[in-house]
Design a protein around this motif. Structure first.
Motif, PDB file in Angstrom:
ATOM      1  N   ARG A 102     -57.260 135.337  29.932  1.00  7.95           N
ATOM      2  CA  ARG A 102     -58.524 134.986  30.588  1.00  7.95           C
ATOM      3  C   ARG A 102     -59.628 134.751  29.557  1.00  7.95           C
ATOM      4  N   ILE A 103     -59.674 135.590  28.543  1.00  7.19           N
ATOM      5  CA  ILE A 103     -60.677 135.425  27.497  1.00  7.19           C
ATOM      6  C   ILE A 103     -60.460 134.110  26.750  1.00  7.19           C
ATOM      7  N   HIS A 104     -59.212 133.800  26.456  1.00  2.00           N
ATOM      8  CA  HIS A 104     -58.886 132.544  25.780  1.00  2.00           C
ATOM      9  C   HIS A 104     -59.324 131.338  26.606  1.00  2.00           C
ATOM     10  N   ASP A 105     -59.117 131.412  27.895  1.00  2.00           N
ATOM     11  CA  ASP A 105     -59.431 130.275  28.755  1.00  2.00           C
ATOM     12  C   ASP A 105     -60.942 130.010  28.848  1.00  2.00           C
ATOM     13  N   ARG A 106     -61.752 131.006  28.548  1.00  2.00           N
ATOM     14  CA  ARG A 106     -63.210 130.829  28.601  1.00  2.00           C
ATOM     15  C   ARG A 106     -63.818 130.422  27.265  1.00  2.00           C
ATOM     16  N   ALA A 107     -63.060 130.559  26.183  1.00  2.00           N
ATOM     17  CA  ALA A 107     -63.628 130.428  24.844  1.00  2.00           C
ATOM     18  C   ALA A 107     -64.182 129.038  24.562  1.00  2.00           C
ATOM     19  N   ALA A 108     -63.474 128.009  24.952  1.00  2.02           N
ATOM     20  CA  ALA A 108     -63.919 126.646  24.640  1.00  2.02           C
ATOM     21  C   ALA A 108     -65.262 126.339  25.285  1.00  2.02           C
ATOM     22  N   ALA A 109     -65.457 126.766  26.523  1.00  6.08           N
ATOM     23  CA  ALA A 109     -66.719 126.491  27.219  1.00  6.08           C
ATOM     24  C   ALA A 109     -67.886 127.210  26.560  1.00  6.08           C
ATOM     25  N   HIS A 110     -67.681 128.451  26.131  1.00  4.37           N
ATOM     26  CA  HIS A 110     -68.766 129.180  25.469  1.00  4.37           C
ATOM     27  C   HIS A 110     -69.131 128.519  24.139  1.00  4.37           C
ATOM     28  N   ASP A 111     -68.121 128.039  23.422  1.00  7.77           N
ATOM     29  CA  ASP A 111     -68.397 127.329  22.170  1.00  7.77           C
ATOM     30  C   ASP A 111     -69.154 126.036  22.446  1.00  7.77           C
ATOM     31  N   ARG A 112     -68.693 125.280  23.433  1.00  2.00           N
ATOM     32  CA  ARG A 112     -69.330 123.993  23.751  1.00  2.00           C
ATOM     33  C   ARG A 112     -70.777 124.178  24.215  1.00  2.00           C
ATOM     34  N   ASP A 113     -71.006 125.183  25.057  1.00  2.01           N
ATOM     35  CA  ASP A 113     -72.320 125.380  25.671  1.00  2.01           C
ATOM     36  C   ASP A 113     -73.229 126.300  24.878  1.00  2.01           C
ATOM     37  N   ASN A 114     -72.700 126.885  23.795  1.00  2.00           N
ATOM     38  CA  ASN A 114     -73.480 127.823  22.967  1.00  2.00           C
ATOM     39  C   ASN A 114     -74.004 128.981  23.815  1.00  2.00           C
ATOM     40  N   THR A 115     -73.085 129.629  24.528  1.00  2.85           N
ATOM     41  CA  THR A 115     -73.448 130.717  25.430  1.00  2.85           C
ATOM     42  C   THR A 115     -72.697 131.995  25.079  1.00  2.85           C
ATOM     43  N   PHE A 116     -73.275 133.112  25.460  1.00  2.00           N
ATOM     44  CA  PHE A 116     -72.643 134.405  25.203  1.00  2.00           C
ATOM     45  C   PHE A 116     -71.573 134.684  26.255  1.00  2.00           C
TER      46      PHE A 116
END
Length: 385
Positions: free
Chosen positions: A16-30
């Protein structure tokens, strides 16, 4: 009997953490959901002793967990690393009979989230000098005023381990270490970086942030020190940092190997690149480097746990580990890119994200110059005046 290494992170949680990682990187979010799930799993209490409601894991066990977490999301692992370093150094000191930081473990057990407020722009003395002003209060507490950079977990921390220089101390200048809360601090919105974006390691301005007397745990002369706190800080910081970057290398090797099996060669009649001798050599080169990195991280973590005797070379071992681990991770990621083809160059590629994330290893202490100086001194003695 084989050693049993305890774990808190399930494969399902890491997915689950892996699946969220790309979006946080793209959006610059915590990654708030990551932190919530890690807290629910008891991971923020990994170093907290069992009698306080924690897992009581060893440094080796947590370093292995951090490597696994970094394979899923490097930025999440690096952010949580700072909380784990603070609680880990406290656990190390308490375990060796020093209760000055026991309050950190009690606070972590109660759900407080710790961050580090140590790094300062232009301070190449790092932990051995400070631009931050520490002002002693009548009750023995301190107020800190200054600017700290690279404060990971900046949106969520509730306790900040920091330090500053007390120039008015009756025994001469002292570097004072303590823990403050959010009052008297301001977090800048200035984290927009090449990689490790989800860490949200924003700048923190201290404007009279107060450490209560019972939360001030060291007052040391400026410069290198053999104090047990300094050793605990270096041991936990360098080992856990090395574990994160070793996890990045592990994931890059996996992705590179997968790419060679997936890609086919027109030159070799449609056979996969995994059968190309030149490509196999590069994958083997990456694996040779990665295997060595993993062994050294966990071996030195175990040495800390078991209080191995490295004598005067302890600090050389720790800073050397950091440099080797971060540089090896960069090498492995680079080789993985080379065997993965042009598709890895596009921004949607996980390898592209790892390539950007792994570069942050350059900037963590100890840097190359400092580490080489420490290692040279451990072997050749200090420079002559």
């Amino acid at each position: 009997m084989p050693r049993i290494l305890r774990t808190l992170l399930t494969d399902e949680l890491l997915t689950r953490i892996h699946d969220r990682a790309a979006a946080h990187d793209r959006d610059n979010t915590f990654p708030h959901d990551d932190l919530r799930e890690l807290a629910d799993a008891g991971y923020l209490r990994a170093f907290v002793p069992a009698d306080l409601g924690g897992a009581g894991l060893t440094l080796e066990e947590v370093s292995r967990e951090q490597a696994r977490l970094a394979t899923a999301a490097p930025a999440t692992a690096l952010a949580v690393n700072m909380h784990l370093v603070v609680t880990g150094l406290a656990a190390l000191l308490v375990g060796r009979g020093d209760d000055t930081t026991a309050f950190i473990l009690r606070d972590a057990a109660a759900g407080e989230v710790f961050a580090f407020g140590n790094s300062e722009a232009g301070n190449d003395l790092v932990m051995f000098g400070s631009r931050t002003r520490a002002e002693r209060q009548a009750d023995g507490g301190y107020r800190f005023s200054g600017t700290k950079i690279f404060t990971s977990l900046s949106p969520v921390w509730t306790r900040l381990a920091t330090f500053g220089l007390d120039e008015e101390h009756p025994d001469g200048p002292r570097l004072v270490h303590g823990v403050v809360g959010r009052d008297g601090t301001t977090t800048k919105d200035d984290w927009d970086t090449l990689g490790m974006r989800a860490t949200q390691s924003a700048t923190t301005v201290l404007d009279g942030a107060r450490a209560e007397p019972e939360h001030v745990y060291r007052s040391l002369p400026p410069g290198p020190s053999g104090d047990s706190f300094v050793f605990a800080l270096f041991a936990t910081f360098e080992v856990l940092l090395a574990a994160v970057y070793t996890g990045i290398g592990r994931r890059a090797l996996e992705l590179g190997a997968e790419a060679t099996r997936r890609r086919t060669s027109f030159k070799y009649d449609g056979r996969p690149y995994s059968q190309d001798p030149d490509i196999r050599w590069k994958v083997a080169e990456a694996a040779l480097a990665q295997d060595g990195a993993e062994l050294q991280v966990f071996a030195l973590a175990r040495d800390v746990d078991e209080q191995a005797d490295h004598g005067a070379r302890w600090f050389a071992q720790l800073v050397g580990l950091k440099v080797r681990a971060t540089e090896t991770a960069r090498t492995v990621v680079d080789l993985a890119l080379r065997v993965s083809g042009g598709g890895a160059y596009f921004t949607g590629s996980e390898l592209t994200r790892l390539y950007r994330d792994v570069l942050a290893g350059i900037y963590h202490p100890s840097d190359d110059e400092s580490a080489h100086g420490t290692v040279a001194t451990s072997i050749l003695g200090p420079l002559e005046e």
